[in-house]
Motif scaffolding. Structure first.
Motif, mmCIF file in Angstrom:
data_model
loop_
_atom_site.group_PDB
_atom_site.id
_atom_site.type_symbol
_atom_site.label_atom_id
_atom_site.label_comp_id
_atom_site.label_asym_id
_atom_site.label_seq_id
_atom_site.Cartn_x
_atom_site.Cartn_y
_atom_site.Cartn_z
ATOM 1 N N THR A 167 52.392 26.826 63.618
ATOM 2 C CA THR A 167 53.663 27.467 63.261
ATOM 3 C C THR A 167 54.053 27.021 61.855
ATOM 4 O O THR A 167 54.120 25.818 61.575
ATOM 5 C CB THR A 167 54.786 27.074 64.252
ATOM 6 N N LEU B 77 56.737 27.800 58.578
ATOM 7 C CA LEU B 77 57.965 28.448 58.098
ATOM 8 C C LEU B 77 58.067 28.288 56.582
ATOM 9 O O LEU B 77 58.046 27.158 56.074
ATOM 10 C CB LEU B 77 59.168 27.766 58.773
ATOM 11 N N TRP C 278 51.804 31.454 63.763
ATOM 12 C CA TRP C 278 53.128 32.107 63.758
ATOM 13 C C TRP C 278 53.767 31.775 62.409
ATOM 14 O O TRP C 278 54.092 30.619 62.133
ATOM 15 C CB TRP C 278 53.959 31.571 64.920
ATOM 16 N N LEU D 166 56.794 32.333 59.718
ATOM 17 C CA LEU D 166 58.192 32.773 59.625
ATOM 18 C C LEU D 166 58.623 32.854 58.158
ATOM 19 O O LEU D 166 58.535 31.844 57.438
ATOM 20 C CB LEU D 166 59.140 31.793 60.319
ATOM 21 N N SER E 52 61.912 33.568 55.434
ATOM 22 C CA SER E 52 63.352 33.279 55.466
ATOM 23 C C SER E 52 64.121 34.487 54.972
ATOM 24 O O SER E 52 63.596 35.291 54.181
ATOM 25 C CB SER E 52 63.684 32.096 54.564
ATOM 26 N N TYR F 203 56.620 40.657 61.210
ATOM 27 C CA TYR F 203 57.103 39.299 61.491
ATOM 28 C C TYR F 203 58.055 39.355 62.680
ATOM 29 O O TYR F 203 59.051 40.073 62.628
ATOM 30 C CB TYR F 203 57.853 38.736 60.270
ATOM 31 N N VAL G 213 60.027 36.882 63.863
ATOM 32 C CA VAL G 213 61.236 36.052 63.691
ATOM 33 C C VAL G 213 61.336 35.614 62.220
ATOM 34 O O VAL G 213 60.318 35.310 61.598
ATOM 35 C CB VAL G 213 61.174 34.778 64.582
ATOM 36 N N ALA G 214 62.567 35.565 61.705
ATOM 37 C CA ALA G 214 62.800 35.023 60.357
ATOM 38 C C ALA G 214 63.862 33.942 60.447
ATOM 39 O O ALA G 214 64.767 34.010 61.294
ATOM 40 C CB ALA G 214 63.259 36.131 59.406
ATOM 41 N N LEU G 215 63.759 32.962 59.557
ATOM 42 C CA LEU G 215 64.804 31.935 59.473
ATOM 43 C C LEU G 215 65.976 32.490 58.662
ATOM 44 O O LEU G 215 65.770 33.030 57.573
ATOM 45 C CB LEU G 215 64.263 30.690 58.754
#
Ligand SMILES: N[C@@H](CC=O)C(=O)O
Length: 314
Positions: free
Chosen positions: A47, A49, A80, A82, A84, A104, A106-108
């Motif tokens: 994962t 980000l 995965w 992520l 932003s 995508y 999920v995004a932060l």
């Protein structure tokens, strides 16, 4: 890159938050970002980000889609990834237009600042999701940023995926806000959001599902072992695994966590991270020697650990 995830994925891997590597002329570096992603994957991290350590809130929207597409090509199929979004509601909509044509899950959401109301923040998050269908991991850095009840509503509506919680507390201080959030959305949806050291209390005492971190980019195997130790409640092993990271964490606390990590990756030889995005700047030359030592020692501890594991398997 994975196109779908479940809440269990918040606990499946440390969420690594790497710096972004640019070439001297400020262009995205495929080779160096690829080197960081490969090192993470070889250490077991799945994962990743692109958030604060990549200065993601300062990426020009004009290159947002191109940089994400390049990262997607570089990431392994089982990673995965992520991106932003934010911090402001207008930029979120420009990013929603880009994300709408990508996959995508999920995004932060980087922390929004004033002026805002909670009702208005809820409207901004709903509008973003209606535009692109991407769920949000809400990054909380300050007390009372978003009410727990609103988070719960947004989670029930499928707009919020989870919470990255990073409100600093004094040792022993009761964290009422975190307790409210966990009571509202469940500990499974909340991860500790500011590195390996606070993850120990967050996971062992508050029951959070996992953690995000920066040092993991140098020591992914050690950080993954730390996550596993915390999941089984082994404080002694977690403390042992944290100790090789502490000198670099101390330098990050003293000189700025984002820029120290960015320069540490370069000085360790892992990747030429290149120029850091403004408005951040590089670390002062005065702490260069200490940084070379801390980053080099951490990378050496990581490689020793990998060698021991490989030998045990052989
Ligand atoms: N800030 C933390 C984790 C990222 O969000 C770190 O760099 O360790």
């Amino acid at each position: 890159m994975r196109h779908s995830v479940t809440p269990d994925d918040l606990a499946a891997s440390v969420m690594a938050v790497p710096p972004l590597a640019l070439m001297d002329d400020g262009q995205f570096s495929d080779a160096e970002n690829g080197a960081v992603l490969n090192h993470l994957r070889e250490g077991g991290v799945t994962t990743v980000l692109y958030g604060g350590n990549a200065m993601a809130q300062h990426w020009p929207v004009a290159v947002y889609g191109d940089w994400l597409d390049r990262l997607e090509v570089l990431a392994s199929d089982d990673t995965w990834l992520l991106p932003s979004v934010g911090p402001d509601a207008g930029k979120m909509m420009d990013q929603a237009a880009v994300l709408k044509t990508r996959r995508y899950p999920v995004a932060l959401l980087v922390p929004m600042g004033a002026p805002l109301t909670h009702e208005g923040m809820g409207a901004a998050l709903r509008r973003f999701h209606a535009e692109c269908g991407v769920q949000l991991l809400v990054y909380i850095k300050t007390d009372g940023y978003i009410p727990a009840a609103l988070l719960d509503d947004l989670l029930a509506e499928g707009i919020v995926f989870g919470v990255k919680y990073a409100v600093p507390r004094q040792p022993g201080e009761d964290d009422f806000y975190l307790r409210d959030i966990v009571a509202a959305v469940g500990a499974k949806r909340v991860i500790s959001g500011f590195g390996e050291p606070p993850a120990i209390d967050h996971m062992l005492n508050q029951g959070l599902a996992g953690f995000t971190a920066g040092c993991v980019c140098i020591a992914p195997r050690l950080s993954m072992s730390l996550l596993e130790a915390l999941k089984r409640g082994d404080r002694a092993e977690a403390t042992r695994l944290l100790s090789p990271m502490q000198p670099l964490e101390d330098l990050r606390s003293a000189h700025g966590e984002i820029r120290v990590l960015h320069d540490a990756l370069a000085l360790s030889g892992l990747a030429r991270t290149g120029p850091i995005l403004p408005p951040m700047s590089h670390v002062d030359s005065a702490c260069r020697e200490a940084l070379i030592r801390a980053a080099g020692d951490l990378l050496a501890a990581e490689m020793d650990d990998r060698a021991v594991m490989a030998e045990a398997k052989a």
